[in-house]
Design an enzyme around this catalytic site. Structure first.
Site, short mmCIF file in Angstrom:
data_model
loop_
_atom_site.label_atom_id
_atom_site.label_comp_id
_atom_site.label_asym_id
_atom_site.label_seq_id
_atom_site.Cartn_x
_atom_site.Cartn_y
_atom_site.Cartn_z
N SER A 166 -35.28 -13.64 -44.75
CA SER A 166 -34.43 -12.76 -44.20
C SER A 166 -34.85 -11.50 -44.67
O SER A 166 -35.87 -10.82 -44.64
CB SER A 166 -32.95 -13.24 -44.44
OG SER A 166 -32.12 -12.26 -43.66
N HIS A 167 -33.95 -10.80 -45.36
CA HIS A 167 -34.12 -9.29 -45.86
C HIS A 167 -34.89 -9.31 -47.15
O HIS A 167 -35.33 -8.11 -47.72
CB HIS A 167 -32.39 -8.80 -46.10
CG HIS A 167 -31.83 -9.67 -47.14
ND1 HIS A 167 -31.42 -10.84 -46.91
CD2 HIS A 167 -31.68 -9.48 -48.69
CE1 HIS A 167 -30.72 -11.30 -48.01
NE2 HIS A 167 -31.02 -10.54 -48.98
N ASP A 220 -30.73 -10.83 -38.13
CA ASP A 220 -29.56 -11.32 -37.84
C ASP A 220 -28.50 -10.07 -38.52
O ASP A 220 -27.39 -10.14 -38.27
CB ASP A 220 -29.20 -12.65 -38.47
CG ASP A 220 -29.61 -12.63 -40.12
OD1 ASP A 220 -30.26 -11.86 -40.46
OD2 ASP A 220 -29.36 -13.95 -40.53
N ARG A 221 -29.13 -9.12 -39.31
CA ARG A 221 -28.25 -8.16 -39.84
C ARG A 221 -28.40 -6.81 -39.19
O ARG A 221 -29.45 -6.71 -38.48
CB ARG A 221 -28.63 -7.83 -41.40
CG ARG A 221 -28.43 -9.11 -42.25
CD ARG A 221 -28.88 -8.68 -43.62
NE ARG A 221 -28.65 -9.61 -44.54
CZ ARG A 221 -28.21 -9.54 -45.84
NH1 ARG A 221 -28.04 -8.27 -46.45
NH2 ARG A 221 -28.40 -10.63 -46.71
N ASP A 253 -34.92 -10.90 -40.23
CA ASP A 253 -35.01 -12.14 -39.36
C ASP A 253 -34.12 -11.59 -37.99
O ASP A 253 -33.70 -12.43 -37.01
CB ASP A 253 -34.59 -13.45 -39.86
CG ASP A 253 -33.33 -13.06 -40.51
OD1 ASP A 253 -33.05 -12.42 -41.02
OD2 ASP A 253 -32.70 -14.45 -40.32
N ASP A 274 -32.47 -6.51 -39.85
CA ASP A 274 -33.18 -7.00 -41.21
C ASP A 274 -34.60 -7.87 -40.75
O ASP A 274 -34.99 -7.93 -39.66
CB ASP A 274 -32.54 -7.56 -41.95
CG ASP A 274 -31.88 -9.00 -41.42
OD1 ASP A 274 -31.67 -9.17 -40.18
OD2 ASP A 274 -31.59 -9.84 -42.13
N LYS A 321 -25.08 -14.45 -37.29
CA LYS A 321 -24.86 -13.16 -37.15
C LYS A 321 -25.94 -12.86 -36.37
O LYS A 321 -27.15 -13.41 -36.18
CB LYS A 321 -24.62 -12.50 -38.54
CG LYS A 321 -25.67 -12.89 -39.43
CD LYS A 321 -25.35 -12.18 -40.75
CE LYS A 321 -26.76 -12.29 -41.74
NZ LYS A 321 -26.55 -13.54 -42.77
C1 VG1 Z 1 -26.32 -12.59 -48.88
C2 VG1 Z 1 -25.04 -12.17 -48.38
C3 VG1 Z 1 -24.39 -13.13 -47.23
C4 VG1 Z 1 -25.17 -13.52 -46.40
C5 VG1 Z 1 -26.60 -14.04 -46.92
C6 VG1 Z 1 -27.54 -14.49 -45.86
O1 VG1 Z 1 -25.90 -13.85 -49.61
O2 VG1 Z 1 -24.18 -11.76 -49.43
O3 VG1 Z 1 -23.09 -12.32 -46.96
O4 VG1 Z 1 -24.84 -14.47 -45.40
O5 VG1 Z 1 -26.96 -13.09 -47.74
O6 VG1 Z 1 -28.12 -13.29 -45.21
P1 VG1 Z 1 -25.87 -13.77 -51.17
O7 VG1 Z 1 -25.77 -15.16 -51.50
O8 VG1 Z 1 -27.41 -13.30 -51.74
O9 VG1 Z 1 -24.78 -12.83 -51.38
V1 VG1 Z 1 -29.57 -13.28 -44.63
O10 VG1 Z 1 -29.71 -11.84 -43.44
O11 VG1 Z 1 -30.44 -13.14 -45.73
O12 VG1 Z 1 -29.88 -14.55 -43.74
CO CO Z 2 -31.45 -11.92 -42.27
#
Ligand code: VG1
Ligand code: CO
Length: 627
Positions: A185-186, A354-355, A352, A350, A450
C-alpha cells in the site's frame, strides 16, 4: 512436455528485464536451466541470470505457448517461518524478508491450508498488485501455488497490475472466490523497502481476522508446499493460457472498474465540469497503481487534458517516493495546490489506489471531513445513492463529523476499529453505504475496499452538482466553499493525527502499557487542564452482524465536550513501532471555524503528549508526519 523448439532473433544483451515479459517458453525453469530440486521457490521462478537478465526484444519463441498441457504438481518440503502474522491490512515486510527461502510460498500455502477447499478448488481467484518491486516474481509464485492447490482459474491484471479497489470490483463482478493483492500500500517500494500481500474474500472484502488468524497458525506448522510444475506465465499481454484444468487469464485491469464507476456516478455531469474552461484539476498518481487508471478515466473518458495527471507512470520504486497521499509525502501536489495560480481541485492516491487526498485551491480537506461531506451530498450528486444511504460508518479514531451527518439524515452510524475489513459485514448485511477512515480512506458499498478514484469522482460530482447552473465567467462554488458551508451546517470537528514512525518497539510498547495503567486508574469527572474526562478505555468492538469481538483497538480519552485523544500502534509498518496519536475537538462556533487546526488543537495536543509521556518513552520530540 517435450521441450518446444524456438529460435533466437536479434542480439542478446544484459539488461534488467521483468521475468514476466520474456516469452513463457524461454522463461520456463525447465527449458532454461533444468535447476535441480529442492530450491527456494523464489529462485525457482527466476531460474538463471540469463532468463532474469535477457533482452526484452531478443528472444521470441517460434511456437505458440502450450495450451491444455498436463498439469504436474510437486510437493516441496518446507519449514515454518516465524513472524508471518498479518497486521491491519495484510502481511507487510521488507522485500528482502519476502525474498528469503520460501517466505512468500509458505504464507500462500498456509492460506490454502486455512480455506475450506470448496472456497478455491476448481474456483476462480483474482490477482492484482500495485506494480512495486518483487511483484513480478511474486505473481509467478502465487500462480503456481494456486494451481498446485487445485484452483481452476486465475484472473490477473496485465503486468500484474490492478488496484486494490479494482481487485474488489473484479471479484464481485465476476463472482470470483477471492483474490490476492500484491502491495504494501502506502509503504515505499524497491529492493530496500517494503512488499506486502493481502487476501480478499468472495464479496471482495479483506479477509476477516478469523481467517488471517488461521493462516498465521498454519504458517507455524507448515511442512510442504504444493506447486504446479509450469513455466512462468507471460503477464504482459491480454490472453488465456491453460495447463490441464488450470487457466490463467490476463485481463485489462481498468475495464471492469471503469464500468462500475460509470454505474455509480453521472459521468456526463462530471464531464461537463472537467471540460469547463474555468475549472482546472490535477491528479497525482505518485508513480503508483492509479497511474494505470488516471488516463483511461480522467482523460479518455472524462475529457480532462493529459497534463492534469502527474507522476502517472507506475514504477517499481514509485520514483523513489513514498506513495502516501498526505500533506507530508504528497508535497509536490500540496505545493501546486497552495501556489498562487493553483488549480480548483487537486487529488492524489496511494500505492495500491485505495487512499485519496482531496485539496481545493489553498485548502486541505481532512479525510474525516471528506467522508462527512460526501455523505451529506451523496443523495443529490451521485446516482448510486439516489435513494439515500442505508447507514454510515467510520473507524474509531476518525472524527465525529460523520456522526453529525448521520444524525441529521436520521441514519445509523457505526464505529468500527481501524482497518477496512471491519466495514464488510455491515455492507453485506445491507446496513452500510458510505464509510471512511481518517487515514485517507473513503468508500462505499459499491465494493468492499476503500477506493481512491471513487473518492475523487465523488468530489468531482459534488463540485459539478454545485456548479451545474453556473455560466462560464460566474464565480464557481469552490472546494473551500463546500467545506465551510458544511461546517456552518454541522459544526467543525477539528482533527489532527501525529505519527511517530519507526520508534524503538520497546519504548513504544512500554508507553502503551503505561497508558493502559493510567486508564485503569481514571475516574469520570477528573480534570485534565480545561477538559473534564468522560471516560477512558481500550476500544473493543463487537461486530453487530456476526458477534465477533476485536479487543485492544486503541486507547481513548474522551472528554465531556466531545474532545478525544486516541493512541494506537500502527499495524502496517515493517520496522520498529509507529505510534499514532489522534486528536479531535468539536467547534460549533462558526466564527472560529477559520482557525488553523494545529492552533485550535494546541492545548489538546499538549495534553496528549503529557498524558502519555511520549518523549520520555521514545526519545522523540517531534512527530514524523502530521496530518
Ligand atoms: C493504516 C491506517 C488504517 C488503514 C490501514 C491500511 O493502518 O491507519 O486506517 O486501514 O493503514 O491502509 P495502521 O494500523 O498502520 O494505522 V492501506 O492503504 O495501507 O491498505
Ligand atoms: Co493503500
Amino acid at each position: 512436455m517435450a521441450a518446444p523448439s524456438f529460435r533466437l532473433e536479434g542480439s542478446f544483451a544484459l539488461s534488467v528485464l521483468p521475468s514476466t515479459s520474456i516469452s513463457p517458453l524461454i522463461a520456463a525453469p525447465r527449458v532454461v536451466t533444468a535447476a535441480p530440486r529442492p530450491i527456494p521457490l523464489f529462485r525457482r521462478s527466476l531460474p538463471s541470470p540469463i532468463s532474469r537478465r535477457s533482452c526484452r526484444f531478443a528472444v521470441k519463441a517460434s511456437s505458440a505457448p502450450p495450451t491444455a498441457e498436463e498439469l504436474k504438481i510437486s510437493t516441496i518440503p518446507t519449514k515454518p517461518v516465524e513472524g508471518q502474522k498479518t497486521g491491519t491490512s495484510g502481511l507487510r515486510k521488507k522485500v528482502k524478508v519476502f525474498q528469503e527461502e520460501n517466505y512468500l510460498a509458505n504464507w500462500i500455502q498456509a492460506l490454502f491450508n486455512s480455506l475450506p477447499p470448496v472456497d478455491y478448488k476448481g474456483g476462480v481467484l483474482v490477482l492484482g498488485g500495485d506494480g512495486r518491486y518483487f511483484n513480478r516474481e511474486a505473481a509467478q509464485i502465487i500462480i503456481k501455488i494456486a494451481a498446485g492447490n487445485g484452483v481452476g482459474k486465475i484472473l490477473v491484471g496485465r503486468d500484474g497490475l490492478m488496484s486494490t479497489p479494482a481487485v474488489s470490483a473484479v471479484i464481485r463482478k465476476r463472482g470470483a472466490n477471492g483474490g490476492f493483492i500484491m502491495s504494501a500500500s502506502h509503504n515505499p517500494g524497491g529492493p530496500e523497502y517494503d512488499w506486502g500481500i493481502k487476501f480478499n474474500y468472495s464479496s471482495g472484502q479483506p479477509a476477516p481476522e478469523s481467517i488471517t488468524d488461521q493462516i498465521y497458525g498454519n504458517t507455524l506448522s507448515i511442512s510442504e508446499i504444493k506447486i504446479a510444475d509450469i513455466q512462468d506465465v507471460d503477464l504482459s499481454s491480454l490472453g488465456v493460457v491453460s495447463y490441464g484444468n488450470f487457466t490463467v487469464e490476463v485481463i485489462d485491469p481498468v475495464s471492469d472498474y471503469l464500468e462500475l464507476m460509470e454505474n455509480v456516478f453521472d459521468f456526463e455531469l462530471i464531464k461537463a465540469l472537467v471540460s469547463r474552461p474555468d475549472f482546472r484539476f490535477t491528479f497525482d498518481a505518485m508513480h503508483a497503481v492509479t497511474g494505470a487508471y488516471a488516463k483511461p478515466i480522467f482523460v479518455d473518458r472524462l475529457g480532462a487534458s493529459l497534463d492534469c495527471i502527474s507522476n502517472g507512470v507506475p514504477l517499481e520504486d514509485f520514483g523513489h517516493g513514498h506513495p502516501d497521499p498526505n500533506l507530508t509525502y504528497a508535497k509536490d501536489l500540496v505545493k501546486i495546490m497552495y501556489a498562487e495560480d493553483a488549480p480548483d481541485f487537486g487529488a492524489a492516491s496511494d500505492g495500491d489506489g485505495d487512499r485519496n487526498m482531496i485539496l481545493g485551491r489553498g485548502f486541505f480537506i481532512t479525510p474525516s471531513d471528506s467522508v462527512a461531506i460526501i455523505a451529506a451530498n451523496a443523495e443529490a450528486a451521485i446516482p448510486y445513492f439516489k435513494d439515500g444511504a442505508k447507514g454510515l460508518a467510520r473507524s474509531m479514531p476518525t472524527s465525529g463529523a460523520l456522526d453529525r451527518v448521520a444524525s441529521k439524515l436520521n441514519l445509523p452510524l457505526f464505529e468500527v476499529p481501524t482497518g477496512w475489513k471491519f466495514f464488510g459485514n455491515l455492507m453485506d448485511a445491507g446496513k452500510l453505504s458510505i464509510c471512511g477512515e481518517e487515514s485517507f480512506g473513503t468508500g462505499s458499498d459499491h465494493i468492499r475496499e476503500k477506493d481512491g478514484i471513487w473518492a475523487v469522482l465523488a468530489w468531482l460530482s459534488i463540485i459539478a452538482y454545485e456548479n451545474k447552473d453556473k455560466k462560464v465567467g460566474e464565480k464557481l462554488v469552490s472546494v473551500a466553499d463546500i467545506a465551510k458551508e458544511h461546517w456552518t451546517t454541522y459544526g467543525r470537528n477539528f482533527f489532527s493525527r501525529y505519527d511517530y514512525e519507526e520508534c524503538e518497539s520497546e519504548g513504544a510498547n512500554k508507553m502503551m502499557e503505561y497508558l493502559r495503567d493510567v486508564i485503569s486508574k481514571t475516574k469520570s469527572g477528573e480534570k485534565y487542564g480545561n477538559y473534564t474526562l468522560q471516560f477512558a478505555d481500550d476500544f473493543t468492538y463487537t461486530d453487530p452482524v456476526d458477534g465477533s469481538v476485536a479487543s485492544k483497538q486503541g486507547l481513548r480519552f474522551v472528554f465531556t465536550d466531545g474532545s478525544r485523544i486516541i493512541y494506537r500502534l500502527s499495524g502496517t509498518g515493517s520496522a520498529g513501532a509507529t505510534i499514532r496519536i489522534y486528536i479531535e475537538q468539536f467547534e460549533p462556533d462558526v466564527s472560529k471555524h477559520g482557525t488553523d487546526a494545529q492552533t485550535a488543537l494546541k492545548p489538546l495536543i499538549g495534553l496528549a503528549l503529557s498524558i502519555s509521556k511520549l518523549s520520555e518513552f521514545t526519545g522523540r520530540e517531534k512527530p514524523t508526519v502530521i496530518t
